[in-house]
Motif scaffolding. Sequence first.
Motif, PDB file in Angstrom:
ATOM      1  N   GLY A 173      15.370   5.515  16.134  1.00 42.84           N
ATOM      2  CA  GLY A 173      16.656   5.484  15.443  1.00 42.84           C
ATOM      3  C   GLY A 173      16.872   4.230  14.616  1.00 42.84           C
ATOM      4  N   ILE A 174      15.763   3.641  14.138  1.00 48.18           N
ATOM      5  CA  ILE A 174      15.866   2.455  13.283  1.00 48.18           C
ATOM      6  C   ILE A 174      15.056   2.687  12.003  1.00 48.18           C
ATOM      7  N   TYR A 175      15.122   1.730  11.092  1.00 47.84           N
ATOM      8  CA  TYR A 175      14.410   1.847   9.823  1.00 47.84           C
ATOM      9  C   TYR A 175      13.055   1.157   9.896  1.00 47.84           C
ATOM     10  N   HIS A 176      12.123   1.661   9.084  1.00 40.90           N
ATOM     11  CA  HIS A 176      10.767   1.112   9.070  1.00 40.90           C
ATOM     12  C   HIS A 176      10.231   1.062   7.648  1.00 40.90           C
ATOM     13  N   ARG A 177       9.307   0.130   7.421  1.00 34.56           N
ATOM     14  CA  ARG A 177       8.473   0.170   6.216  1.00 34.56           C
ATOM     15  C   ARG A 177       7.111   0.616   6.716  1.00 34.56           C
ATOM     16  N   LEU A 178       6.654   1.726   6.164  1.00 38.53           N
ATOM     17  CA  LEU A 178       5.398   2.314   6.612  1.00 38.53           C
ATOM     18  C   LEU A 178       4.262   1.981   5.652  1.00 38.53           C
ATOM     19  N   VAL A 179       3.040   2.071   6.154  1.00 41.29           N
ATOM     20  CA  VAL A 179       1.856   1.907   5.311  1.00 41.29           C
ATOM     21  C   VAL A 179       1.675   3.217   4.555  1.00 41.29           C
ATOM     22  N   ASP A 180       1.910   3.191   3.253  1.00 34.33           N
ATOM     23  CA  ASP A 180       1.764   4.395   2.420  1.00 34.33           C
ATOM     24  C   ASP A 180       2.468   5.616   3.012  1.00 34.33           C
ATOM     25  N   GLY A 181       3.617   5.403   3.655  1.00 37.00           N
ATOM     26  CA  GLY A 181       4.387   6.510   4.216  1.00 37.00           C
ATOM     27  C   GLY A 181       3.748   7.183   5.422  1.00 37.00           C
ATOM     28  N   LYS A 182       2.728   6.560   6.007  1.00 37.19           N
ATOM     29  CA  LYS A 182       2.007   7.171   7.137  1.00 37.19           C
ATOM     30  C   LYS A 182       2.716   6.877   8.455  1.00 37.19           C
ATOM     31  N   ARG A 183       3.364   7.888   9.002  1.00 34.35           N
ATOM     32  CA  ARG A 183       4.096   7.719  10.258  1.00 34.35           C
ATOM     33  C   ARG A 183       3.173   7.538  11.457  1.00 34.35           C
ATOM     34  N   GLU A 184       1.906   7.960  11.310  1.00 28.93           N
ATOM     35  CA  GLU A 184       0.991   7.852  12.454  1.00 28.93           C
ATOM     36  C   GLU A 184       0.527   6.407  12.693  1.00 28.93           C
ATOM     37  N   LEU A 185       0.668   5.554  11.689  1.00 24.34           N
ATOM     38  CA  LEU A 185       0.313   4.141  11.867  1.00 24.34           C
ATOM     39  C   LEU A 185       1.546   3.368  12.322  1.00 24.34           C
ATOM     40  N   ASP A 186       1.314   2.238  12.981  1.00 19.24           N
ATOM     41  CA  ASP A 186       2.441   1.374  13.326  1.00 19.24           C
ATOM     42  C   ASP A 186       3.103   0.920  12.027  1.00 19.24           C
ATOM     43  N   PRO A 187       4.425   0.690  12.053  1.00 22.03           N
ATOM     44  CA  PRO A 187       5.088   0.234  10.826  1.00 22.03           C
ATOM     45  C   PRO A 187       4.661  -1.188  10.454  1.00 22.03           C
ATOM     46  N   ILE A 188       4.797  -1.511   9.176  1.00 22.26           N
ATOM     47  CA  ILE A 188       4.537  -2.875   8.712  1.00 22.26           C
ATOM     48  C   ILE A 188       5.619  -3.784   9.297  1.00 22.26           C
ATOM     49  N   GLY A 201      25.381  -7.291  11.070  1.00 24.56           N
ATOM     50  CA  GLY A 201      24.103  -7.487  10.394  1.00 24.56           C
ATOM     51  C   GLY A 201      22.978  -6.678  11.005  1.00 24.56           C
ATOM     52  N   VAL A 202      21.798  -6.877  10.427  1.00 21.29           N
ATOM     53  CA  VAL A 202      20.599  -6.179  10.884  1.00 21.29           C
ATOM     54  C   VAL A 202      19.480  -7.186  11.128  1.00 21.29           C
ATOM     55  N   SER A 203      18.554  -6.804  12.000  1.00 23.42           N
ATOM     56  CA  SER A 203      17.384  -7.635  12.304  1.00 23.42           C
ATOM     57  C   SER A 203      16.153  -6.997  11.692  1.00 23.42           C
ATOM     58  N   PHE A 204      15.434  -7.765  10.907  1.00 20.41           N
ATOM     59  CA  PHE A 204      14.125  -7.348  10.406  1.00 20.41           C
ATOM     60  C   PHE A 204      13.103  -7.949  11.358  1.00 20.41           C
ATOM     61  N   PHE A 205      12.134  -7.164  11.792  1.00 17.14           N
ATOM     62  CA  PHE A 205      11.101  -7.750  12.643  1.00 17.14           C
ATOM     63  C   PHE A 205       9.754  -7.105  12.388  1.00 17.14           C
ATOM     64  N   MET A 206       8.732  -7.953  12.405  1.00 19.07           N
ATOM     65  CA  MET A 206       7.365  -7.438  12.346  1.00 19.07           C
ATOM     66  C   MET A 206       6.638  -7.920  13.577  1.00 19.07           C
ATOM     67  N   THR A 207       5.880  -7.000  14.134  1.00 13.37           N
ATOM     68  CA  THR A 207       5.167  -7.249  15.373  1.00 13.37           C
ATOM     69  C   THR A 207       3.696  -7.438  15.042  1.00 13.37           C
ATOM     70  N   LEU A 208       3.183  -8.631  15.338  1.00 14.54           N
ATOM     71  CA  LEU A 208       1.770  -8.894  15.070  1.00 14.54           C
ATOM     72  C   LEU A 208       0.940  -8.494  16.282  1.00 14.54           C
ATOM     73  N   PRO A 209      -0.209  -7.871  16.089  1.00 14.70           N
ATOM     74  CA  PRO A 209      -0.795  -7.545  14.785  1.00 14.70           C
ATOM     75  C   PRO A 209      -0.105  -6.352  14.114  1.00 14.70           C
ATOM     76  N   THR A 210      -0.021  -6.414  12.786  1.00 17.52           N
ATOM     77  CA  THR A 210       0.510  -5.303  11.997  1.00 17.52           C
ATOM     78  C   THR A 210      -0.682  -4.527  11.437  1.00 17.52           C
ATOM     79  N   PRO A 211      -0.443  -3.319  10.895  1.00 19.27           N
ATOM     80  CA  PRO A 211      -1.569  -2.542  10.359  1.00 19.27           C
ATOM     81  C   PRO A 211      -2.170  -3.142   9.082  1.00 19.27           C
ATOM     82  N   ILE A 212      -1.534  -4.155   8.522  1.00 17.49           N
ATOM     83  CA  ILE A 212      -2.077  -4.857   7.348  1.00 17.49           C
ATOM     84  C   ILE A 212      -2.073  -6.351   7.688  1.00 17.49           C
ATOM     85  N   PRO A 213      -2.747  -7.208   6.902  1.00 15.03           N
ATOM     86  CA  PRO A 213      -2.721  -8.644   7.217  1.00 15.03           C
ATOM     87  C   PRO A 213      -1.283  -9.174   7.340  1.00 15.03           C
TER      88      PRO A 213
END
Length: 148
Positions: A38-53, A77-89
Amino acid sequence: PVERIVTLFVVAREGGHFNGADLVVAAEKAGLEFGDMGIYHRLVDGKRELDPIFSVANMLKPGNFDLARLDALRTPGVSFFMTLPTPIPALDAWDAMLPTAQRLAELLDGQVLDEERNALGRQGIAHIRDQLRGWDRDHEGKEIIFGR
């Protein structure tokens, strides 16, 4: 396994809030997709099967956005978070997350804060970039396993 989480906040101006309808429009304009948990994501080329960026959650608990009750949604407000490792560098992920946070802040007339909730300036950005460059260097050549 999660090794590090990089966080940014986009918050309403002093004492203000974002409302649901504005947030949804801004999120879509900023290229975010509503999805898992129930949150927003930035996906790798729209691929839901990969972890979000990176992902974007509501700062208010439980953190999700109830699209069925959008008219009632008010959040500071909103929290942006990226979890390392991500599917891209990591540095590439940061270079996707920061402008998205800045764009959302611009669309909602909010401001971008760092993980300590201080205004994010050039120095803070340079510091995070250095850390992520180091993270990428330390993890270079290691096998990255995609998927869940």
